[in-house]
Structure formats: structure tokens, C-alpha cells
Write a protein that holds these residues in place. Structure first.
Motif, PDB file in Angstrom:
ATOM      1  N   VAL A  93       0.838  -1.203   0.000  1.00  0.00           N
ATOM      2  CA  VAL A  93       0.000   0.000   0.000  1.00  0.00           C
ATOM      3  C   VAL A  93       0.870   1.249   0.000  1.00  0.00           C
ATOM      4  N   LEU A  94       1.911   1.238   0.857  1.00  0.00           N
ATOM      5  CA  LEU A  94       2.738   2.443   1.015  1.00  0.00           C
ATOM      6  C   LEU A  94       3.502   2.773  -0.261  1.00  0.00           C
ATOM      7  N   GLU A  96       4.083  12.718   1.334  1.00  0.00           N
ATOM      8  CA  GLU A  96       4.497  12.722   2.734  1.00  0.00           C
ATOM      9  C   GLU A  96       5.981  13.082   2.850  1.00  0.00           C
ATOM     10  N   PHE A 140      16.263  17.536  11.605  1.00  0.00           N
ATOM     11  CA  PHE A 140      15.334  18.098  12.596  1.00  0.00           C
ATOM     12  C   PHE A 140      16.050  18.242  13.928  1.00  0.00           C
ATOM     13  N   ALA A 185      -3.011  11.330  17.936  1.00  0.00           N
ATOM     14  CA  ALA A 185      -2.928   9.911  18.287  1.00  0.00           C
ATOM     15  C   ALA A 185      -4.314   9.294  18.380  1.00  0.00           C
ATOM     16  N   PHE A 243      -5.505   8.425  14.930  1.00  0.00           N
ATOM     17  CA  PHE A 243      -4.805   7.218  14.461  1.00  0.00           C
ATOM     18  C   PHE A 243      -5.392   5.974  15.123  1.00  0.00           C
ATOM     19  N   PRO A 272      -4.700  -3.280   5.486  1.00  0.00           N
ATOM     20  CA  PRO A 272      -3.402  -2.599   5.415  1.00  0.00           C
ATOM     21  C   PRO A 272      -3.491  -1.130   5.010  1.00  0.00           C
ATOM     22  N   VAL A 273      -4.617  -0.707   4.415  1.00  0.00           N
ATOM     23  CA  VAL A 273      -4.677   0.676   3.919  1.00  0.00           C
ATOM     24  C   VAL A 273      -4.642   1.698   5.066  1.00  0.00           C
ATOM     25  N   HIS A 294      -3.416   1.203   7.953  1.00  0.00           N
ATOM     26  CA  HIS A 294      -2.081   1.079   8.550  1.00  0.00           C
ATOM     27  C   HIS A 294      -1.099   1.994   7.831  1.00  0.00           C
ATOM     28  N   ALA A 295      -1.108   1.919   6.501  1.00  0.00           N
ATOM     29  CA  ALA A 295      -0.187   2.750   5.722  1.00  0.00           C
ATOM     30  C   ALA A 295      -0.494   4.231   5.942  1.00  0.00           C
ATOM     31  N   VAL A 347      -1.738   5.616   8.594  1.00  0.00           N
ATOM     32  CA  VAL A 347      -1.325   6.045   9.933  1.00  0.00           C
ATOM     33  C   VAL A 347       0.198   6.183  10.006  1.00  0.00           C
ATOM     34  N   ILE A 348       0.927   5.264   9.347  1.00  0.00           N
ATOM     35  CA  ILE A 348       2.394   5.385   9.351  1.00  0.00           C
ATOM     36  C   ILE A 348       2.793   6.714   8.710  1.00  0.00           C
ATOM     37  N   THR A 349       2.158   7.024   7.574  1.00  0.00           N
ATOM     38  CA  THR A 349       2.411   8.314   6.934  1.00  0.00           C
ATOM     39  C   THR A 349       2.043   9.451   7.883  1.00  0.00           C
ATOM     40  N   ILE A 377       1.931   9.519  11.157  1.00  0.00           N
ATOM     41  CA  ILE A 377       2.834   9.684  12.297  1.00  0.00           C
ATOM     42  C   ILE A 377       4.028  10.541  11.889  1.00  0.00           C
ATOM     43  N   VAL A 378       4.564  10.260  10.697  1.00  0.00           N
ATOM     44  CA  VAL A 378       5.720  11.034  10.237  1.00  0.00           C
ATOM     45  C   VAL A 378       5.335  12.497  10.022  1.00  0.00           C
ATOM     46  N   VAL A 379       4.145  12.710   9.423  1.00  0.00           N
ATOM     47  CA  VAL A 379       3.705  14.086   9.192  1.00  0.00           C
ATOM     48  C   VAL A 379       3.485  14.813  10.527  1.00  0.00           C
ATOM     49  N   VAL A 424       4.946  14.281  13.354  1.00  0.00           N
ATOM     50  CA  VAL A 424       6.223  14.630  13.975  1.00  0.00           C
ATOM     51  C   VAL A 424       6.876  15.812  13.258  1.00  0.00           C
ATOM     52  N   SER A 425       6.748  15.843  11.910  1.00  0.00           N
ATOM     53  CA  SER A 425       7.292  16.991  11.174  1.00  0.00           C
ATOM     54  C   SER A 425       6.636  18.281  11.647  1.00  0.00           C
ATOM     55  N   ALA A 426       5.297  18.232  11.771  1.00  0.00           N
ATOM     56  CA  ALA A 426       4.578  19.423  12.222  1.00  0.00           C
ATOM     57  C   ALA A 426       5.005  19.809  13.629  1.00  0.00           C
TER      58      ALA A 426
END
Lengths: 320, 103, 102
Positions: free
Chosen positions: A143-144, A155, A302, C42, C45, C62-63, C65-66, C68-70, C72-74, C76-78
């Protein structure tokens, strides 16, 4: 219908809620930050309980690990200055009641909405059906990096924009990482240096593992970023050969590489970022490698940027 | 329940007891160093016992070695962190005078 | 086993969201506001993953899941950007939260 499992999940849920509430109501700054890190780790357990090990890894490494380090670093900055007790305006009783009441009302309404939610089919079946043509064997990686690789590309773009934001908001000095003396004699420096090969190995292993199991570009990137952060904490800053142009190239690399792959797919007559099934496996690996490098390096930046950005609040408060 | 499952159960329970003891020590001991001592020692041993118990349950040697690696890494990390914390507290409580450079 | 687990966590998302949202407004210090925003994220998510755990015979979806992984990274960037802004505001004005006297 296992009562032990239900009891564990119930306890964990209560613990998560308690940590969240305490993280926002505990006095000072140190306690909230530490409680928040504990909250993140408890959340990672919850992900694992819901059979989402990929999310658990990402949460533990990025959501808690990296952000925890950033928060603790800021903590030192915010608490070091000013007088011992920061001026905390007393909150009135009415305001507290309002806050608690709003929280309860919101929680009740949302809980009702969640309970009333209709059953849906979900996309698990669709993803499983197409897994064979994706080039990898792990559905989350498929998916990713294949089905929704557009999201992943954007992203990585968000990471890039965030770093740009850091550069802009950081202050007058801009990105000028100071050269630091290596301290190989210290316990921390020595441990970090001897662990470095192993950390790199784990990063590559996680990247490779994404094809068949939980792992992949994000987790591998975080591990690589963590290696850099550990080096920085051990006293080793940016090496001399890492010129500013190279820093920018590394930051941009993953985004640009995916754009290139997407455009070449477009020119070949397919959709943007659509991989031909025969080439999907190698292409995904290449994209993952580029993404890992950029994600790891951006996360590392960062940290180093905030860490080396010595903002001196004392001067600010003495001026006023 | 087979014998290996029983051994795993006992080892994991023993590990959990050590974790509990370490946490109680962290909360109840009076000063910094005894707390640090309770935390790092008990947790290291507790994790070791749990890893040992789990190693009996995994199917392959590779997976068992990975579990062992986790324990070794945790050992290294906890030793280093313990040293850093102890050093920091020592230098802080003695006013930074006796701080040994680079130790 | 996970049949009950996902219901518990889906319900947990509701109070967590409320706590985070009220925290974003009620907390004064920037650092606490950032923590509140992270708790808010959180909870979203959590709901996504809890819904993904509903079993339709194919295992977890899995969709989400993917996503949420994306996410989490966003998130943290914010948060890293917000931290930088908070530090800058503090450097320029000496304020560590909104509505403080400089």
C-alpha cells in the motif's frame, strides 16, 4: 472471548487515558514531557495489540523516540532561563469546570458516534487480491509504495517542507551547524561509535525486511536518523565533507527521485507513479532506498538543527 | 502444558517480579543513586529472564538470537545511561568542581 | 481475541480526542500545546487502526495502517516545526505561551 486479554486491553486503555490526562494537567514542564513519552510507549503497545506492528514500530521510533528527544531538548531550553518558577496565571474554578465539562461532553458524543458507526467492508480484500502484482509480499509495504505511493511521495514532500519551515523559523543564524570536537574517550562517545555498524546493519535489515514483513523505508529511515542523533549526542556533529549543497541534495533526494520515477511512468504511458508489474519489485526497492536516505537524513536534521540552534532566551528577557 | 511452556511461564513471571521490584525501588528508595541502582539492575535482570523464557518458545535459532541481541543492546544502553545519569548527579551535587573531564 | 480489543481501543479514541482538543485550548505553555496536539492526532490514528482491526476474514486492513504510518511522520514533522516556532517566539518576545505578558 478471552477474559485475560480483555482485562489487559482494558487496563492498557485506562493507562493510556490516564497518561494523556496527566501529561496535560501535571505541573511544570518536565513531568508532562516524561508522561507524554510514557504515553507514546503505551500507544505502541496498543498498536501491537491491534495487530499493527508496522504502526507500533513507527510510533515507538518516530512518534515517541524522535519527538521525545526534541521535547527533552526544548525542555532544557525553556526551563533553564527566567526565574525558577515560571509565572503561571491562576486558573479560575469556572474555567476548570468548563474544561472538564467540555471534555466529558465531547468524549460522550464521540463515543456515541463511534458506537453508532456502521460496519464497512474495508479494503483488506482488495489489497490482498492485488498483492501479487505489487512486487512485494507485505500488504502494508504494498500500500505504502505501490497502491498509494502518491501519498508516500507527498508525505516525503511534507518532511521537506517542514525542514524548510525549520530553516525559516529558526532565526537569524540559519543553518550553521557548528563543528564539534569528537570525544572518543567518553563512555557515551565510545558506546555510540562501537554501536554504529550494528545500527547501520539494523537499518539496512529493516529496509530489506519491508518486502516480506513489518519494516520498510520509514522504520529503516528512523533507525539511520537515530544513528546520526546518537553520534551528535556523543559529540560528533556534521562531518566536514558534508557541505551545505550536499545537505540540501540529501534532503531533496527522496522527493526528487520519486518524482523522476513517477514522471518516467507518465511518459511510458502509465499513470503517475504506476509501476509495471514486472519491474515493480526492483523499482520499489530503489524508491525505498532513496526514501530511506531522505527520511533518515531529514529526521537527523530536525534534531541537529534544533539541538545546535542555540537560542538564548536570557538575552531576550533581559532586553524587555 | 509442555515442560518448555512451564519453564517459559516461570522465567517470565520471575522476570516480571524483578521489574516490579525495580519499580518499587525506584519509587520508594530515598536518594538518587539507590534509585538508579534499583532501576538498572532489576530491569536488566528482569528483561534477561523474560528474553530467556521467550527464547524457548520461538521456532528458529535465528529468532532466538535476535531476542538475545535485544537483551545485549538493552544491557549496553542501560549501562551507558546509568553511567551518564550517575556522572551528571555526581557533578551536580558536588557543585561541578570534582567533575572529571571526559570520564 | 482482537474482536474485543479493537472495540476497547475504538472507544478509547473518544475521550482521548476530547482530552487533546481541550488541552490544545486550555494549556498555556507552547510545549504543552504541542503535546496536546499530538494526543489529539494519536486519537485519530487509534480510531483508524481500531477500525482496520475489524476482521473480515482477510486479517487487518493494510490501507489504514499505511495511512497512519504516513500520518505519524507528518505529525512529527509538524511538531518539530511547531517547536522551532515556539523557540523563536520565545527568543524574540520572551513569551512561552499565548496571552502572556512579555
Amino acid at each position: 472471548m478471552n477474559p485475560v486479554a480483555v482485562g489487559f486491553d482494558g487496563l492498557l486503555a485506562l493507562l493510556i487515558l490516564f497518561l494523556a490526562v496527566r501529561a496535560l494537567t501535571a505541573p511544570g514542564l518536565q513531568q508532562p514531557v516524561i508522561l507524554f513519552i510514557a504515553f507514546g510507549l503505551a500507544m505502541a503497545l496498543a498498536w501491537a495489540r491491534m495487530r499493527a506492528p508496522d504502526v507500533a514500530l513507527a510510533e515507538a521510533a518516530i512518534g515517541t523516540g524522535l519527538l521525545g528527544v526534541l521535547l527533552i531538548d526544548s525542555l532544557g531550553l525553556f526551563t533553564r532561563s527566567k526565574s525558577e518558577t515560571p509565572p503561571q496565571p491562576r486558573r479560575s474554578r469556572a474555567a476548570s469546570i468548563l474544561a472538564v465539562g467540555t471534555t466529558l461532553l465531547l468524549a460522550g458524543g464521540l463515543g456515541f458516534a463511534i458506537l453508532a458507526m456502521p460496519e464497512a467492508e474495508g479494503l483488506a480484500a482488495a489489497a490482498a487480491e492485488k498483492l501479487g502484482a505489487s512486487g512485494v509480499d507485505h500488504p502494508v509495504t504494498a500500500v505504502l509504495l505501490n497502491f498509494r505511493s502518491f501519498d508516500t511521495w507527498l508525505e516525503i514532500g511534507v518532511l521537506l517542507i517542514a525542514m524548510w519551515g525549520l530553516f525559516c523559523a529558526g532565526g537569524r543564524e540559519g543553518f550553521a551547524p557548528r563543528a564539534t570536537e569528537a570525544r572518543p574517550g567518553t563512555v557515551l562517545g565510545g558506546t555510540v561509535q562501537s554501536l554504529l555498524p550494528l545500527v547501520l546493519l539494523v537499518g539496512i535489515y529493516l529496509l530489506w525486511l519491508g518486502k516480506v514483513d513489518s519494516g520498510g523505508a520509514f522504520q529503516a529511515g528512523v533507525v539511520l536518523g537515530a544513528a546520526g542523533i546518537l553520534l551528535r549526542l556523543g559529540g560528533l556533529g556534521f562531518p566536514d565533507w558534508l557541505r551545505p549543497w550536499l545537505v540540501r541534495t540529501l534532503l531533496l533526494f527522496g522527493f526528487a527521485f520519486m518524482l523522476l520515477v513517477g514522471l518516467s511512468a507518465l511518459f511510458a504511458g502509465a499513470a503517475f507513479l504506476e509501476y509495471p508489474p514486472t519491474l515493480a519489485g526492483p523499482l520499489i526497492l530503489a524508491v525505498e532506498l532513496a526514501a530511506t536516505l531522505s527520511i533518515g537524513f531529514t529526521l537527523y536534521c530536525f534534531f541537529t538543527y534544533l539541538f545546535d540552534l542555540r537560542i538564548h532566551p536570557a538575552t531576550a528577557s533581559s532586553e524587555s | 502444558m509442555t515442560i518448555s511452556e512451564g519453564v517459559t511461564l516461570i522465567l517470565c513471571l520471575a522476570g516480571a517480579v524483578f521489574f516490579l521490584a525495580g519499580t518499587v525501588g525506584l519509587l520508594r528508595f530515598p536518594d538518587f543513586f539507590s534509585r538508579l541502582h534499583a532501576l538498572t539492575k532489576a530491569d536488566t535482570l528482569g528483561l534477561g529472564l523474560i528474553v530467556l523464557g521467550l527464547m524457548l518458545q520461538v521456532g528458529s535459532i535465528a529468532a532466538a538470537l535476535k531476542l538475545l541481541l535485544i537483551w545485549v543492546l538493552a544491557l549496553l544502553a542501560s549501562t551507558t545511561v546509568c553511567h551518564l545519569l550517575g556522572n551528571y548527579e555526581l557533578s551536580r551535587s558536588s557543585g561541578g568542581e570534582k567533575r572529571k573531564a571526559g570520564s | 481475541m482482537t474482536a474485543e480489543a479493537h472495540e476497547i481501543y475504538a472507544l478509547l479514541a473518544a475521550p482521548l480526542f476530547a482530552v487533546g482538543l481541550v488541552g490544545v485550548f486550555a494549556c498555556r505553555h507552547f510545549l504543552k500545546k504541542i503535546i496536546a496536539a499530538k494526543i489529539l492526532g494519536a486519537s485519530a490514528f487509534l480510531l483508524l487502526i481500531a477500525l482496520a482491526a475489524r476482521d473480515h476474514g482477510e486479517g487487518p486492513d493494510p490501507v489504514p495502517h499505511a495511512m497512519v504510518i504516513t500520518g505519524i511522520v507528518v505529525a512529527v514533522s509538524a511538531a518539530a516545526f511547531a517547536l522551532t516556532l515556539a523557540r523563536r517566539i520565545w527568543q524574540e518576545t520572551g513569551q512561552s505561551g499565548f496571552g502572556e505578558k512579555p
